[in-house]
Design a protein around this motif. Structure first.
Motif, PDB file in Angstrom:
ATOM      1  N   LEU A 153       0.817  -1.205   0.000  1.00  0.00           N
ATOM      2  CA  LEU A 153       0.000   0.000   0.000  1.00  0.00           C
ATOM      3  C   LEU A 153       0.857   1.265   0.000  1.00  0.00           C
ATOM      4  N   VAL A 154       1.866   1.288   0.843  1.00  0.00           N
ATOM      5  CA  VAL A 154       2.727   2.466   0.911  1.00  0.00           C
ATOM      6  C   VAL A 154       3.562   2.593  -0.355  1.00  0.00           C
ATOM      7  N   ALA A 155       4.071   1.485  -0.884  1.00  0.00           N
ATOM      8  CA  ALA A 155       4.897   1.549  -2.097  1.00  0.00           C
ATOM      9  C   ALA A 155       4.094   2.063  -3.285  1.00  0.00           C
ATOM     10  N   PHE A 156       2.876   1.581  -3.453  1.00  0.00           N
ATOM     11  CA  PHE A 156       2.061   2.063  -4.571  1.00  0.00           C
ATOM     12  C   PHE A 156       1.601   3.507  -4.346  1.00  0.00           C
ATOM     13  N   ASP A 157       1.412   3.900  -3.100  1.00  0.00           N
ATOM     14  CA  ASP A 157       1.054   5.282  -2.822  1.00  0.00           C
ATOM     15  C   ASP A 157       2.193   6.223  -3.216  1.00  0.00           C
ATOM     16  N   VAL A 158       3.416   5.840  -2.894  1.00  0.00           N
ATOM     17  CA  VAL A 158       4.563   6.662  -3.269  1.00  0.00           C
ATOM     18  C   VAL A 158       4.763   6.648  -4.781  1.00  0.00           C
ATOM     19  N   TRP A 159       4.584   5.496  -5.397  1.00  0.00           N
ATOM     20  CA  TRP A 159       4.803   5.367  -6.839  1.00  0.00           C
ATOM     21  C   TRP A 159       3.794   6.179  -7.643  1.00  0.00           C
ATOM     22  N   LEU A 160       2.534   6.192  -7.182  1.00  0.00           N
ATOM     23  CA  LEU A 160       1.491   6.941  -7.885  1.00  0.00           C
ATOM     24  C   LEU A 160       1.500   8.427  -7.546  1.00  0.00           C
ATOM     25  N   ARG A 161       2.251   8.822  -6.540  1.00  0.00           N
ATOM     26  CA  ARG A 161       2.324  10.217  -6.087  1.00  0.00           C
ATOM     27  C   ARG A 161       0.921  10.788  -5.815  1.00  0.00           C
ATOM     28  N   ASP A 162       0.188  10.052  -5.038  1.00  0.00           N
ATOM     29  CA  ASP A 162      -1.182  10.445  -4.698  1.00  0.00           C
ATOM     30  C   ASP A 162      -1.154  11.646  -3.748  1.00  0.00           C
ATOM     31  N   ALA A 163      -1.898  12.679  -4.073  1.00  0.00           N
ATOM     32  CA  ALA A 163      -1.916  13.884  -3.245  1.00  0.00           C
ATOM     33  C   ALA A 163      -2.648  13.660  -1.928  1.00  0.00           C
ATOM     34  N   LEU A 164      -3.603  12.744  -1.920  1.00  0.00           N
ATOM     35  CA  LEU A 164      -4.359  12.473  -0.695  1.00  0.00           C
ATOM     36  C   LEU A 164      -3.685  11.435   0.197  1.00  0.00           C
ATOM     37  N   HIS A 165      -2.696  10.746  -0.329  1.00  0.00           N
ATOM     38  CA  HIS A 165      -1.993   9.688   0.405  1.00  0.00           C
ATOM     39  C   HIS A 165      -2.974   8.623   0.899  1.00  0.00           C
ATOM     40  N   ALA A 166      -3.799   8.151  -0.006  1.00  0.00           N
ATOM     41  CA  ALA A 166      -4.814   7.161   0.349  1.00  0.00           C
ATOM     42  C   ALA A 166      -4.188   5.833   0.768  1.00  0.00           C
ATOM     43  N   GLY A 167      -3.080   5.450   0.154  1.00  0.00           N
ATOM     44  CA  GLY A 167      -2.409   4.208   0.530  1.00  0.00           C
ATOM     45  C   GLY A 167      -1.890   4.245   1.951  1.00  0.00           C
ATOM     46  N   GLN A 168      -1.346   5.379   2.352  1.00  0.00           N
ATOM     47  CA  GLN A 168      -0.850   5.510   3.716  1.00  0.00           C
ATOM     48  C   GLN A 168      -1.991   5.559   4.722  1.00  0.00           C
ATOM     49  N   ALA A 169      -3.101   6.167   4.345  1.00  0.00           N
ATOM     50  CA  ALA A 169      -4.275   6.184   5.229  1.00  0.00           C
ATOM     51  C   ALA A 169      -4.833   4.774   5.404  1.00  0.00           C
ATOM     52  N   LEU A 170      -4.904   4.026   4.306  1.00  0.00           N
ATOM     53  CA  LEU A 170      -5.361   2.635   4.416  1.00  0.00           C
ATOM     54  C   LEU A 170      -4.406   1.801   5.252  1.00  0.00           C
ATOM     55  N   THR A 171      -3.117   2.099   5.165  1.00  0.00           N
ATOM     56  CA  THR A 171      -2.137   1.391   5.982  1.00  0.00           C
ATOM     57  C   THR A 171      -2.381   1.634   7.461  1.00  0.00           C
ATOM     58  N   LEU A 172      -2.717   2.868   7.836  1.00  0.00           N
ATOM     59  CA  LEU A 172      -3.014   3.149   9.241  1.00  0.00           C
ATOM     60  C   LEU A 172      -4.248   2.386   9.717  1.00  0.00           C
ATOM     61  N   PHE A 173      -5.271   2.309   8.876  1.00  0.00           N
ATOM     62  CA  PHE A 173      -6.454   1.526   9.237  1.00  0.00           C
ATOM     63  C   PHE A 173      -6.116   0.044   9.345  1.00  0.00           C
ATOM     64  N   THR A 174      -5.286  -0.459   8.466  1.00  0.00           N
ATOM     65  CA  THR A 174      -4.885  -1.865   8.510  1.00  0.00           C
ATOM     66  C   THR A 174      -4.089  -2.167   9.770  1.00  0.00           C
ATOM     67  N   ILE A 175      -3.221  -1.247  10.178  1.00  0.00           N
ATOM     68  CA  ILE A 175      -2.461  -1.442  11.411  1.00  0.00           C
ATOM     69  C   ILE A 175      -3.396  -1.468  12.615  1.00  0.00           C
ATOM     70  N   ALA A 176      -4.406  -0.601  12.626  1.00  0.00           N
ATOM     71  CA  ALA A 176      -5.368  -0.587  13.732  1.00  0.00           C
ATOM     72  C   ALA A 176      -6.174  -1.880  13.780  1.00  0.00           C
ATOM     73  N   ILE A 177      -6.612  -2.360  12.622  1.00  0.00           N
ATOM     74  CA  ILE A 177      -7.360  -3.626  12.575  1.00  0.00           C
ATOM     75  C   ILE A 177      -6.472  -4.788  13.000  1.00  0.00           C
ATOM     76  N   ALA A 178      -5.212  -4.774  12.580  1.00  0.00           N
ATOM     77  CA  ALA A 178      -4.286  -5.852  12.946  1.00  0.00           C
ATOM     78  C   ALA A 178      -4.023  -5.855  14.448  1.00  0.00           C
TER      79      ALA A 178
END
Length: 128
Positions: free
Chosen positions: A45-70
């Protein structure tokens, strides 16, 4: 940095976790393997977020939710494993198949009499 490096690392982490889930018999090691698989997903998620240069950083936000669920999953899973270990004396996954309390195997087929009757006579509610 190329996208291939974190993707290959994530694939190796995921395969290692999958092997741990399928091959291990200890419940705590199985939970650790599931966490390893979730961390591989987070890395992707983080690698594709950096690669796509997403302005909202959706991959990093999803990573935080995944860490909380884990974290919630490992907390509840560890509590269940500890209770099973306290009741049964083992955390072996193969021995946890029958988790119902007070469940005894059906002995009718082996002895010819229903379990608990002792005399072989029919129960009154079955005869009525």
């Amino acid at each position: 940095m190329h996208l291939a490096y974190p993707a290959v690392l994530a694939a190796l982490l995921f395969c290692t976790g999958l092997y741990g889930v399928l091959a291990r018999r200890n419940a705590i090691l199985v939970l650790m393997s599931v966490e390893l698989m979730l961390n591989a997903v987070n890395l992707n998620l983080v690698a594709f977020d950096v690669w796509l240069r997403d302005a909202l950083h959706a991959g990093q936000a999803l990573t935080l939710f995944t860490i909380a669920i884990a974290a919630a999953e490992i907390g509840i899973g560890l509590a269940i494993v500890l209770m099973v270990y306290r009741n049964r004396g083992t955390s072996d996954v193969d021995r946890m198949r029958d988790t119902a309390e007070g469940h005894e195997p059906d002995r009718t087929a082996a002895t010819g009499t229903p379990t608990g009757s002792g005399t072989g006579t029919a129960r009154p509610e079955a005869a009525a």
